[in-house]
Scaffold this active site. Structure first.
Site, PDB file in Angstrom:
ATOM      1  N   ASP A 146       0.812  -1.217   0.000  1.00  0.00           N
ATOM      2  CA  ASP A 146       0.000   0.000   0.000  1.00  0.00           C
ATOM      3  C   ASP A 146       0.848   1.270   0.000  1.00  0.00           C
ATOM      4  O   ASP A 146       2.070   1.220   0.173  1.00  0.00           O
ATOM      5  CB  ASP A 146      -0.969  -0.010   1.200  1.00  0.00           C
ATOM      6  CG  ASP A 146      -0.308  -0.447   2.503  1.00  0.00           C
ATOM      7  OD1 ASP A 146       0.934  -0.373   2.593  1.00  0.00           O
ATOM      8  OD2 ASP A 146      -1.025  -0.857   3.427  1.00  0.00           O
ATOM      9  N   ASN A 156      -7.660  -3.010  13.958  1.00  0.00           N
ATOM     10  CA  ASN A 156      -9.045  -3.351  13.610  1.00  0.00           C
ATOM     11  C   ASN A 156      -9.099  -4.539  12.638  1.00  0.00           C
ATOM     12  O   ASN A 156     -10.136  -4.808  12.047  1.00  0.00           O
ATOM     13  CB  ASN A 156      -9.780  -2.137  13.026  1.00  0.00           C
ATOM     14  CG  ASN A 156      -9.093  -1.605  11.784  1.00  0.00           C
ATOM     15  OD1 ASN A 156      -8.163  -2.230  11.272  1.00  0.00           O
ATOM     16  ND2 ASN A 156      -9.548  -0.468  11.284  1.00  0.00           N
ATOM     17  N   HIS A 198      -7.229  -4.849   9.849  1.00  0.00           N
ATOM     18  CA  HIS A 198      -6.925  -4.588   8.435  1.00  0.00           C
ATOM     19  C   HIS A 198      -5.620  -5.244   8.013  1.00  0.00           C
ATOM     20  O   HIS A 198      -4.704  -5.416   8.814  1.00  0.00           O
ATOM     21  CB  HIS A 198      -6.946  -3.083   8.106  1.00  0.00           C
ATOM     22  CG  HIS A 198      -5.834  -2.260   8.653  1.00  0.00           C
ATOM     23  ND1 HIS A 198      -5.988  -1.349   9.677  1.00  0.00           N
ATOM     24  CD2 HIS A 198      -4.527  -2.174   8.296  1.00  0.00           C
ATOM     25  CE1 HIS A 198      -4.839  -0.749   9.916  1.00  0.00           C
ATOM     26  NE2 HIS A 198      -3.931  -1.233   9.102  1.00  0.00           N
ATOM     27  N   GLU A 208      -9.645  -2.016   5.075  1.00  0.00           N
ATOM     28  CA  GLU A 208     -10.288  -1.739   6.351  1.00  0.00           C
ATOM     29  C   GLU A 208     -11.527  -2.631   6.530  1.00  0.00           C
ATOM     30  O   GLU A 208     -12.031  -3.200   5.549  1.00  0.00           O
ATOM     31  CB  GLU A 208     -10.705  -0.262   6.390  1.00  0.00           C
ATOM     32  CG  GLU A 208      -9.522   0.716   6.369  1.00  0.00           C
ATOM     33  CD  GLU A 208      -8.868   0.909   7.730  1.00  0.00           C
ATOM     34  OE1 GLU A 208      -8.848  -0.046   8.542  1.00  0.00           O
ATOM     35  OE2 GLU A 208      -8.355   2.015   7.978  1.00  0.00           O
TER      36      GLU A 208
END
Ligand code: GLP
Length: 252
Positions: free
Chosen positions: A70, A139, A141, A146
């Site tokens: 990313d 979380n 990811h 996400e």
């Protein structure tokens, strides 16, 4: 052996050695191996270990190809806070990877959708990813996928959650953490021939348990890894502390 295989290690240094062993073996058998690489704090000991092994003549990166997972949108490659700058500092400048073999999405591209399509195409042209190395966000990811992201997605532009922006604040000089990023999709990750997920520290324990032993559901993106036949999870004792023995996991 059912996947994922869980390897619990004493600490991040031991984890880095185990993941580096896998990379060393892969590159020995396939000198032009294609790696997908993460950023974040988790892989730092791995990048140190890979640099050490390069200097010791144990791994030759001359023909290895890399794709980062990313990049932030809006940052010029190399600008502070960009993942390009992070990779240059922590790995690319320390080993003999050739610049033309190291790929990172261009978050400053004028047409982001075209950039995402170009990135997918590059991965395809490279023959796909042999080994994807991942960290995990608080979380759940992976890359910047996400919670709520469909498992079918390929490289795309995402809105980064405030929580994830806050966890990435340490890498920036100011509070100006971008709100969007380009990430390879979960489908791109699941196409890799093998996957290693690294998790270290007590703050990853809860999410790791949800990812590996909760529902397989887009609300925890890393749970998608259980759909892949060849996943190794390398976790330190702190991150693995909530994982119970279960049939879904092979404990090493
Ligand atoms: C960022 C990256 C992820 C990484 C995550 C965890 O959000 N986009 O690829 O896995 O951070 O970071 P850390 O390893 O610092 O906990």
């Amino acid at each position: 052996m059912p996947s994922p295989v869980l390897t619990v290690v004493e600490d991040a240094t031991e984890g880095a050695r185990i993941v580096a062993d896998g990379i060393e073996n892969l590159v020995r058998s396939r000198p032009d191996a294609v790696l997908a690489l993460p950023t974040g704090r988790t892989p730092l000991p791995l990048y140190d270990e890979l640099s050490r092994r390069y200097r010791a003549g144990r791994i030759d990166f001359e023909r290895v190809r890399t794709f980062n997972l990313d990049e932030w949108v809006g940052l010029r490659p190399g600008s502070p806070g960009s993942y390009a700058a992070f990779m240059a500092e922590h790995l690319f400048s320390r080993v003999n990877l050739r610049p033309e073999n190291c790929h990172i999405p261009d978050g400053a591209a004028p047409d982001l959708d075209a950039e995402c399509a170009r990135y997918e195409q590059l991965i395809r042209e490279a023959g796909g990813i042999d080994l994807a190395i991942l960290g995990i966000g608080h979380n759940g990811h992976i890359g910047f996928n996400e919670p709520g992201t469909s498992f079918e997605m390929r490289t795309h532009v995402v809105q980064v959650t405030p929580e994830t922006r806050a966890s990435n604040r340490w890498a920036f000089a100011t509070d100006d953490v971008p709100s969007r990023a380009i990430t390879v999709g979960i489908a791109t990750i699941l196409d890799a021939r093998a996957i290693v997920l690294m998790a270290t520290g007590p703050d990853k324990a809860e999410v790791l348990a949800r990812a590996l032993q909760g529902e397989i559901d887009p609300s925890v993106p890393a749970s998608a890894l259980r759909l892949h036949p060849c996943v190794q999870v390398v976790a330190d004792t702190a991150a693995a502390r909530l994982l119970g023995r279960s049939r879904e996991l092979t404990f090493e």
